[in-house]
Enzyme design. Sequence first.
Site, PDB file in Angstrom:
ATOM      1  CD  GLU A   1      -2.461   1.804   0.214  1.00  0.00           C
ATOM      2  OE1 GLU A   1      -3.224   1.039  -0.403  1.00  0.00           O
ATOM      3  OE2 GLU A   1      -2.263   2.985  -0.136  1.00  0.00           O
TER       4      GLU A   1
ATOM      5  CB  THR B   1     -12.394   4.152  -4.224  1.00  0.00           C
ATOM      6  OG1 THR B   1     -11.609   4.823  -5.211  1.00  0.00           O
ATOM      7  CG2 THR B   1     -13.850   4.300  -4.576  1.00  0.00           C
TER       8      THR B   1
ATOM      9  CB  ILE C   1     -25.070   0.664  -0.575  1.00  0.00           C
ATOM     10  CG1 ILE C   1     -25.548   1.980   0.040  1.00  0.00           C
ATOM     11  CG2 ILE C   1     -26.259  -0.239  -0.927  1.00  0.00           C
ATOM     12  CD1 ILE C   1     -26.149   2.936  -0.950  1.00  0.00           C
TER      13      ILE C   1
ATOM     14  CG  HIS D   1     -25.247  -1.577  -4.663  1.00  0.00           C
ATOM     15  ND1 HIS D   1     -26.166  -0.563  -4.569  1.00  0.00           N
ATOM     16  CD2 HIS D   1     -24.033  -0.981  -4.688  1.00  0.00           C
ATOM     17  CE1 HIS D   1     -25.550   0.604  -4.545  1.00  0.00           C
ATOM     18  NE2 HIS D   1     -24.240   0.372  -4.609  1.00  0.00           N
TER      19      HIS D   1
ATOM     20  CE  LYS E   1     -25.282   0.926  -8.301  1.00  0.00           C
ATOM     21  NZ  LYS E   1     -23.830   1.154  -8.438  1.00  0.00           N
TER      22      LYS E   1
ATOM     23  CB  ILE F   1     -12.868  -2.359  -8.813  1.00  0.00           C
ATOM     24  CG1 ILE F   1     -11.922  -3.387  -9.428  1.00  0.00           C
ATOM     25  CG2 ILE F   1     -13.864  -3.029  -7.868  1.00  0.00           C
ATOM     26  CD1 ILE F   1     -12.568  -4.521 -10.181  1.00  0.00           C
TER      27      ILE F   1
ATOM     28  CB  CYS G   1     -13.853   9.823  21.179  1.00  0.00           C
ATOM     29  SG  CYS G   1     -15.174  10.404  20.109  1.00  0.00           S
TER      30      CYS G   1
ATOM     31  CB  CYS H   1     -18.821  12.771  19.859  1.00  0.00           C
ATOM     32  SG  CYS H   1     -18.366  14.493  19.884  1.00  0.00           S
TER      33      CYS H   1
ATOM     34  CB  CYS I   1     -16.704  17.848  18.568  1.00  0.00           C
ATOM     35  SG  CYS I   1     -15.394  16.734  19.100  1.00  0.00           S
TER      36      CYS I   1
END
Length: 491
Positions: A36, A45, A52, A54, A255, A341, A406, A408, A443
């Site tokens: 990577e 991406t 979703i 699909h 979509k 993809i 954290c 929140c 926040c």
Amino acid sequence: MSTISKADVVVIGGGIVGAAVARELSRYQLDIVLLEAETDIAMGTSKANSAILHAGFDAKPTCWKARLNVLGNALYRQLQDELKLHIGWTGSLVVAKDPVDMAVLEELLVRGQQNGVNGLALLGRDEVLAREPNLASDITGALWAPTAGIICPFGATFAFAENAIRNGATLLRETPALDIVVENGRVAGVRTPQGVINTKFVVNAAGVRADDIARLAGDESFTIQARKGEYILFDRSVRNLVNSVIFPAPSKISKGILIAPTVHGNLFIGPDAQNIDDKTDIAATGNGMDRVITGARRLVPNLPLQAAITQFSGLRATAEDGDFILRESEAARGLVHAAGIQSPGLTAAPAIAQVVSALLKEAGLKLSEKRDFNPANPLKPAFQELSWEQRSSLIASNPLYGRVICRCETVTEAEIVAAIHSPCGARTVDGVKRRVRAGSGRCQGGFCGPRVTAILARELNIPMTEVRKDSIDSRLFFDKLPGNCEVPAHE
Ligand SMILES: Cc1cc2nc3c(=O)[nH]c(=O)nc-3n(C[C@H](O)[C@H](O)[C@H](O)COP(=O)(O)OP(=O)(O)OC[C@H]3O[C@@H](n4cnc5c(N)ncnc54)[C@H](O)[C@@H]3O)c2cc1C
């Protein structure tokens, strides 16, 4: 000198596809290296999409997208328990507003049935509004797909990679593939900044950069166009606005702008679709926000814009004919492309991994099953979701569960420390955020960001000035004033 000088397979790209491929290959007696370029996996991406799973009615029956969407959706049902994936099987609705849209829904119904999608049904206006009372009152009907779901896309990428690593794969981050060595028409190695990794098999899962990787091997057979999509994310106060994923009737290129819940109890709207030349351009823009708001208001007129907490965008990796490119390169044997993809790539990823594995076998890779392959990841407790009794017992076992970093999202120091030290552990502030949600709340890290930075410095044993927010050049501090800003583990 490379830290690794040879491998049976090198997978280029730590998105959902590369991670799923590495995990699939880790079933076999192979030395697998996942490369990577960025500081972490799931930074392309796979971190910025509609999240979703699909159902599979969009794509034309004969293409890869159609077959692998339906298979991928089914595979996620099996993988959910094994990999401890965060999935909500909410179903989806494609809504129509006029007779033209209704005709599109009928086409989608037939196509979905041909693709093997179960449970599709056309619903009338009243039935749709009974399920989704906040939708626009001028809708005329909808296509209901009960098998659609929502998932945490980066959580899934981490889960695949973590399982691959548990089964022996090696992840090298901040290690871009710089060149592919080809000898006599066959792959012989991958050059990285640390040296050449000798290998006969390479998987190209580099997302919007997959055409650049192909060119490194002398393969000019395809081009990837980046198509940007922008989003707005809302906080948990408005989660109940919709119960399922709501699409408009689709256009030829996308979509459409949708509204959907997230598995973490938020809600988002988006994406738009803009072809762009700069594959690094993930800026959220005023025009994009306007388009997204206008589109989403067609579905839900009373959009709670005051509850918006952030915006983001992702790049679709669009190939010329719109289908996935899954094949061995003719220019460099042993190089298998998982390119182009775009959506539904997140859904299809586990199925793409199976196809890539079969293509590698056809290309000559020997696949001998490992006796000790462990398909499962351990359960990681999320403090926020536990009862008071469970929380007390965790704090008794480890006092760092008693320190909420954290506010929140009620994320504790123990969870952050575990996220840093897990296989493919967090190295950056946003890496912590994507793993345990510290900084994901209203926040957006304003409170916990400095604490997370200090914990990363302590746990990774690096100076604060070396901690990055996210990408390689995103250092948060350039110098340090005299004094102590370390966070001791036992205050
Ligand atoms: C707006 C939008 C909405 C979407 N919505 C959905 C959805 O709801 N459902 C769905 O199923 N799909 C959806 N998708 C599609 C899905 O997100 C993608 O198909 C999927 O994330 C692609 O994963 P990937 O691993 O191929 O690419 P990426 O996640 O981009 O991973 C590629 C990786 O390769 C790395 N890399 C690049 N060059 C090199 C190099 N030289 N060396 C090493 N590493 C390199 C990058 O840093 C990156 O991490 C959507 C996409 C977009 C943009």
